[in-house]
Write a protein that holds these residues in place. Structure first.
Motif, PDB file in Angstrom:
ATOM      1  N   CYS A  21       0.851  -1.188   0.000  1.00 39.46           N
ATOM      2  CA  CYS A  21       0.000   0.000   0.000  1.00 39.46           C
ATOM      3  C   CYS A  21       0.888   1.241   0.000  1.00 39.46           C
ATOM      4  O   CYS A  21       1.545   1.532   1.004  1.00 39.46           O
ATOM      5  CB  CYS A  21      -0.902  -0.002   1.224  1.00 39.46           C
ATOM      6  SG  CYS A  21      -1.858  -1.519   1.415  1.00 39.46           S
ATOM      7  N   GLU A  22       0.904   1.951  -1.113  1.00 38.70           N
ATOM      8  CA  GLU A  22       1.737   3.146  -1.242  1.00 38.70           C
ATOM      9  C   GLU A  22       0.956   4.382  -0.791  1.00 38.70           C
ATOM     10  O   GLU A  22       0.033   4.831  -1.463  1.00 38.70           O
ATOM     11  CB  GLU A  22       2.191   3.321  -2.692  1.00 38.70           C
ATOM     12  CG  GLU A  22       3.067   4.540  -2.885  1.00 38.70           C
ATOM     13  CD  GLU A  22       3.459   4.790  -4.335  1.00 38.70           C
ATOM     14  OE1 GLU A  22       4.372   5.599  -4.527  1.00 38.70           O
ATOM     15  OE2 GLU A  22       2.848   4.227  -5.252  1.00 38.70           O
ATOM     16  N   ASN A  23       1.315   4.897   0.359  1.00 42.70           N
ATOM     17  CA  ASN A  23       0.707   6.113   0.912  1.00 42.70           C
ATOM     18  C   ASN A  23      -0.810   6.035   1.066  1.00 42.70           C
ATOM     19  O   ASN A  23      -1.501   7.037   0.896  1.00 42.70           O
ATOM     20  CB  ASN A  23       1.091   7.341   0.072  1.00 42.70           C
ATOM     21  CG  ASN A  23       2.565   7.637   0.152  1.00 42.70           C
ATOM     22  OD1 ASN A  23       3.155   7.568   1.226  1.00 42.70           O
ATOM     23  ND2 ASN A  23       3.169   7.937  -0.983  1.00 42.70           N
ATOM     24  N   ILE A  92       2.923  -6.420  -9.445  1.00 39.86           N
ATOM     25  CA  ILE A  92       1.735  -6.049 -10.211  1.00 39.86           C
ATOM     26  C   ILE A  92       1.172  -4.774  -9.597  1.00 39.86           C
ATOM     27  O   ILE A  92       0.828  -4.753  -8.418  1.00 39.86           O
ATOM     28  CB  ILE A  92       0.639  -7.135 -10.139  1.00 39.86           C
ATOM     29  CG1 ILE A  92       1.181  -8.522 -10.470  1.00 39.86           C
ATOM     30  CG2 ILE A  92      -0.559  -6.749 -11.007  1.00 39.86           C
ATOM     31  CD1 ILE A  92       1.403  -8.808 -11.902  1.00 39.86           C
ATOM     32  N   SER A  93       1.079  -3.708 -10.389  1.00 33.31           N
ATOM     33  CA  SER A  93       0.486  -2.462  -9.893  1.00 33.31           C
ATOM     34  C   SER A  93      -0.939  -2.338 -10.404  1.00 33.31           C
ATOM     35  O   SER A  93      -1.218  -2.643 -11.570  1.00 33.31           O
ATOM     36  CB  SER A  93       1.306  -1.255 -10.343  1.00 33.31           C
ATOM     37  OG  SER A  93       2.503  -1.182  -9.606  1.00 33.31           O
ATOM     38  N   LEU A  94      -1.822  -1.901  -9.525  1.00 31.24           N
ATOM     39  CA  LEU A  94      -3.229  -1.691  -9.870  1.00 31.24           C
ATOM     40  C   LEU A  94      -3.419  -0.210 -10.157  1.00 31.24           C
ATOM     41  O   LEU A  94      -3.483   0.612  -9.242  1.00 31.24           O
ATOM     42  CB  LEU A  94      -4.124  -2.158  -8.711  1.00 31.24           C
ATOM     43  CG  LEU A  94      -5.627  -2.037  -8.905  1.00 31.24           C
ATOM     44  CD1 LEU A  94      -6.090  -2.823 -10.128  1.00 31.24           C
ATOM     45  CD2 LEU A  94      -6.350  -2.518  -7.657  1.00 31.24           C
ATOM     46  N   GLU A 127       4.589   7.069 -10.368  1.00 28.72           N
ATOM     47  CA  GLU A 127       5.295   6.769 -11.618  1.00 28.72           C
ATOM     48  C   GLU A 127       6.542   5.930 -11.351  1.00 28.72           C
ATOM     49  O   GLU A 127       6.859   5.008 -12.110  1.00 28.72           O
ATOM     50  CB  GLU A 127       5.671   8.084 -12.316  1.00 28.72           C
ATOM     51  CG  GLU A 127       6.000   7.935 -13.774  1.00 28.72           C
ATOM     52  CD  GLU A 127       4.797   7.581 -14.651  1.00 28.72           C
ATOM     53  OE1 GLU A 127       4.990   6.829 -15.632  1.00 28.72           O
ATOM     54  OE2 GLU A 127       3.679   8.043 -14.365  1.00 28.72           O
ATOM     55  N   ALA A 128       7.244   6.203 -10.274  1.00 28.43           N
ATOM     56  CA  ALA A 128       8.459   5.448  -9.937  1.00 28.43           C
ATOM     57  C   ALA A 128       8.144   3.968  -9.719  1.00 28.43           C
ATOM     58  O   ALA A 128       8.893   3.093 -10.163  1.00 28.43           O
ATOM     59  CB  ALA A 128       9.135   6.048  -8.709  1.00 28.43           C
ATOM     60  N   VAL A 129       7.041   3.685  -9.046  1.00 28.78           N
ATOM     61  CA  VAL A 129       6.646   2.292  -8.821  1.00 28.78           C
ATOM     62  C   VAL A 129       6.150   1.664 -10.120  1.00 28.78           C
ATOM     63  O   VAL A 129       6.484   0.520 -10.434  1.00 28.78           O
ATOM     64  CB  VAL A 129       5.579   2.186  -7.705  1.00 28.78           C
ATOM     65  CG1 VAL A 129       5.012   0.778  -7.614  1.00 28.78           C
ATOM     66  CG2 VAL A 129       6.172   2.610  -6.373  1.00 28.78           C
ATOM     67  N   LEU A 130       5.364   2.404 -10.886  1.00 28.26           N
ATOM     68  CA  LEU A 130       4.875   1.874 -12.170  1.00 28.26           C
ATOM     69  C   LEU A 130       6.045   1.467 -13.054  1.00 28.26           C
ATOM     70  O   LEU A 130       5.998   0.424 -13.723  1.00 28.26           O
ATOM     71  CB  LEU A 130       4.001   2.910 -12.881  1.00 28.26           C
ATOM     72  CG  LEU A 130       2.673   3.247 -12.205  1.00 28.26           C
ATOM     73  CD1 LEU A 130       1.977   4.390 -12.940  1.00 28.26           C
ATOM     74  CD2 LEU A 130       1.768   2.026 -12.108  1.00 28.26           C
ATOM     75  N   ASN A 131       7.108   2.269 -13.051  1.00 29.89           N
ATOM     76  CA  ASN A 131       8.280   1.974 -13.877  1.00 29.89           C
ATOM     77  C   ASN A 131       9.013   0.714 -13.430  1.00 29.89           C
ATOM     78  O   ASN A 131       9.748   0.116 -14.222  1.00 29.89           O
ATOM     79  CB  ASN A 131       9.257   3.159 -13.875  1.00 29.89           C
ATOM     80  CG  ASN A 131       8.709   4.346 -14.632  1.00 29.89           C
ATOM     81  OD1 ASN A 131       7.876   4.202 -15.525  1.00 29.89           O
ATOM     82  ND2 ASN A 131       9.143   5.535 -14.261  1.00 29.89           N
TER      83      ASN A 131
END
Length: 166
Positions: A21-23, A92-94, A127-131
């Motif tokens: 869970c990011e932030n 896997i990013s949602l 964006e950093a995590v998506l990348n």
């Protein structure tokens, strides 16, 4: 007859899924994430960021599931992603992006642990995590809005992932 906690026949099962869970900082959302992590047999939740509320407002929604679901609170989501990748997790990013695919079209493998990353209630996954993600999935939506509550989206994604892993 309606069933309750004591007479259901659900088979207990644990899936090799870590929910990152990011932030995510809304206490009722955090409590609800504990409940769905328990319901879907998720191995662990990692909350990343500052000021993650773990108090009474959260426990009011979690209904004591925070006592049975393993969790950590860590500062850096990028460090967490790096560590999970090093431990051979599929990241896997949602999130809805121009390259994301519908969650039901993604094929989840039983041979590898999954880290499902969900994002901030207002800004989503960074964006950093998506990348650094191995895949980006979204939920097909058919109304006017292009987003939904992080907990509802996580519910849908975990349902699809665990359905495929069963």
């Amino acid at each position: 007859m309606q069933l309750n906690h004591y007479n259901t026949n659900f088979k207990k099962q644990m899936f090799p899924i870590t929910l990152v869970c990011e932030n995510v900082t809304n206490a009722p959302n955090i409590g609800s994430l504990f409940r769905i992590a328990d319901a879907f047999g998720i191995e662990k939740i990692i909350f990343c960021g500052a000021n993650i509320p773990m108090g009474r407002k959260m426990t009011k929604t979690s209904r004591t599931t925070e006592k049975v679901v393993k969790y950590e609170v860590l500062d850096s989501v990028l460090d967490v992603i790096t560590d999970l990748k090093n431990d051979d997790n599929t990241i896997i990013s949602l999130e809805i992006t121009n390259t994301s695919i519908a969650v039901h079209q993604c094929h989840f493998s039983t041979g590898k642990a999954i880290a499902l990353v969900i994002g901030d209630e207002n800004f989503g996954v960074s964006e950093a995590v998506l990348n650094r993600s191995d895949a980006i999935v979204h939920i097909d939506m058919f109304g006017q809005n292009s987003s939904m509550n992080v907990v509802q989206a996580t519910n849908i994604a975990l349902y699809e992932i665990t359905k495929q892993l069963r």
